[in-house]
Enzyme design. Structure first.
Site, PDB file in Angstrom:
ATOM      1  N   TYR A 199      33.357  46.147  73.221  1.00 20.70           N
ATOM      2  CA  TYR A 199      32.929  47.152  74.203  1.00 20.70           C
ATOM      3  C   TYR A 199      33.967  48.271  74.252  1.00 20.70           C
ATOM      4  O   TYR A 199      35.098  48.067  74.685  1.00 20.70           O
ATOM      5  CB  TYR A 199      32.769  46.474  75.562  1.00 20.70           C
ATOM      6  CG  TYR A 199      32.375  47.360  76.726  1.00 20.70           C
ATOM      7  CD1 TYR A 199      31.917  48.666  76.561  1.00 20.70           C
ATOM      8  CD2 TYR A 199      32.451  46.867  78.028  1.00 20.70           C
ATOM      9  CE1 TYR A 199      31.560  49.447  77.628  1.00 20.70           C
ATOM     10  CE2 TYR A 199      32.098  47.642  79.119  1.00 20.70           C
ATOM     11  CZ  TYR A 199      31.651  48.929  78.920  1.00 20.70           C
ATOM     12  OH  TYR A 199      31.302  49.705  79.992  1.00 20.70           O
ATOM     13  N   LYS A 254      29.302  47.871  71.772  1.00 20.82           N
ATOM     14  CA  LYS A 254      28.755  48.673  72.864  1.00 20.82           C
ATOM     15  C   LYS A 254      29.497  49.992  72.898  1.00 20.82           C
ATOM     16  O   LYS A 254      30.706  50.050  73.162  1.00 20.82           O
ATOM     17  CB  LYS A 254      28.889  47.942  74.196  1.00 20.82           C
ATOM     18  CG  LYS A 254      28.351  48.773  75.369  1.00 20.82           C
ATOM     19  CD  LYS A 254      28.540  48.069  76.701  1.00 20.82           C
ATOM     20  CE  LYS A 254      28.079  48.963  77.850  1.00 20.82           C
ATOM     21  NZ  LYS A 254      28.290  48.334  79.185  1.00 20.82           N
TER      22      LYS A 254
END
Length: 307
Positions: free
Chosen positions: A136, A164
Site C-alpha cells: 500500500y 494499492k
C-alpha cells in the site's frame, strides 16, 4: 498460499463506534452484509479508513474476526501494516489466524525508511505469513514513496500479489503496471477520483472509500470499465465525482463516516484526535447525497416506465 482474485471493488471499510468509543460489532457485521449484497468483490477492514491508528492490537484483530464471521462468499483483506516491522508481522500473523484471506500493508510511516528498508520490511512479512499480501503506497500519509522499481522487485515474491496505488501520480502508477506485467500482480486504485484512469492503464480494481456510501454505483463503474464500456464508466465516474471529492474535503475518514451516518448505516462517531465534519461541509455532503438519491430514483422510474 490460496489465490486471491483482486478484480473489482473492495471497500476500505469504516469501523463503527458506540457513543463510549467502543467498537460496535453488531453494526459492523450489518455493514459487511450490506456491502456484500451490493456486489463488492471483497472487504478491507482496519485500514486507514477503519481508524486502525487508534485501535489496540486486540481491537484490530477483533474487527477482522467480526468481518470474517459476518461475510459469506467474498474475501476479507485485513489491514495489518505498521511503521514497525515487528508489529506489522504480529498483526499480519494474528489477522491470518482469525481467517483473513489476504493482507493490506501500508508502508512504514514517520520513520521514512529508504527503498531498501521498504523492500526488506515487505519481504520479512511475506516470508513469514503465507497469505496473499498487497503493498500500500500512500506517500501523503507515510512521508515516503514506494518507487516503481521497488514495487517491481516486490512483485517477484510469490506472496506479494498486489499494489494499492494512492500516490496521485498516474504516470507512476502506469509505470508500476508496466514493470509488473510479467508477474501475477494486480494494481488497484487507492484514490476514488483516479479509479477510472487507473483502470484505463491496466489497473484491475479499487480499494475504495466511496464504496462505503455508494457501493452499487462504484461496482457498476468498475465493471463497465473492465468490460470495455467506457461510455458507461465515464458517465458513472462523473456522477460520483462530487462525492469522490467531498469525501476528502477533511481528513479521511471524517467525511465518509458522516456520509454513512446520513445514509442510516452506522453511527458517525470518531475516535480522537479526529473531529466531526464541520457544519458547512456536512451541509454540502447532504446536498450531494440527496442528488445521488434523486438520480437513483429517476433512473429506477425510467426503467420501470420502459417495462
Amino acid at each position: 498460499m490460496t489465490e486471491l482474485d483482486l478484480t473489482g471493488v473492495f471497500p476500505a471499510m469504516t469501523t463503527p463506534f458506540a457513543s463510549d468509543g467502543s467498537i460496535d460489532h453488531e453494526t459492523l457485521a450489518e455493514n459487511v452484509r450490506r456491502l456484500e449484497e451490493a456486489g463488492v468483490a471483497g472487504l478491507v477492514p482496519v485500514g486507514s479508513t477503519g481508524e486502525s491508528a487508534t485501535m489496540t492490537h486486540d481491537e484490530h484483530v477483533e474487527v477482522v474476526e467480526t468481518t470474517v464471521e459476518a461475510v459469506e462468499d467474498v474475501p476479507v483483506i485485513a489491514g495489518s501494516g505498521s511503521n514497525s516491522t515487528r508489529e506489522a508481522l504480529e498483526l499480519s500473523r494474528r489477522s491470518a489466524e482469525v481467517g483473513a484471506d489476504g493482507l493490506l500493508l501500508i508502508s512504514p510511516y514517520y520513520n521514512k525508511p529508504e527503498q531498501a528498508g521498504l523492500a526488506d520490511h515487505y519481504r520479512t512479512v511475506a516470508d513469514e505469513v503465507d497469505v496473499p499480501q498487497i503493498v500500500y503506497n500512500v506517500p501523503s500519509r507515510t512521508g515516503r514513496n514506494i518507487e516503481p522499481e521497488t514495487a517491481a522487485e516486490l512483485a517477484e515474491h510469490e506472496n506479494i500479489v498486489g499494489y494499492k496505488a494512492a500516490s496521485g501520480d498516474l504516470g507512476q502508477i502506469s509505470e508500476v503496471v508496466e514493470r509488473t506485467r510479467g508477474e501475477e500482480f494486480a494494481v488497484l486504485s487507492g484514490d476514488d477520483a483516479l479509479t477510472l484512469p487507473v483502470l484505463s492503464v491496466g489497473g484491475v480494481g479499487t480499494i475504495s472509500v466511496t464504496a462505503n456510501v455508494e457501493p452499487e454505483r462504484t461496482v457498476a463503474m468498475v465493471e463497465a470499465a473492465l468490460d470495455g464500456d467506457y461510455d458507461r464508466a465515464r458517465e458513472l465516474h462523473h456522477e460520483l465525482g462530487p462525492l469522490n471529492r467531498h469525501l476528502f474535503v477533511e481528513t479521511n475518514p471524517i467525511p465518509v463516516k458522516a456520509a454513512v451516518e446520513m445514509r442510516g448505516h452506522a453511527p458517525g462517531a470518531l475516535r480522537p484526535p479526529l473531529t466531526e465534519l464541520r457544519e458547512e461541509n456536512a451541509a454540502e455532503l447532504r446536498r450531494i447525497l440527496d442528488e445521488l438519491d434523486a438520480a437513483r430514483e429517476e433512473s429506477l422510474g425510467a426503467a420501470a416506465g420502459a417495462e
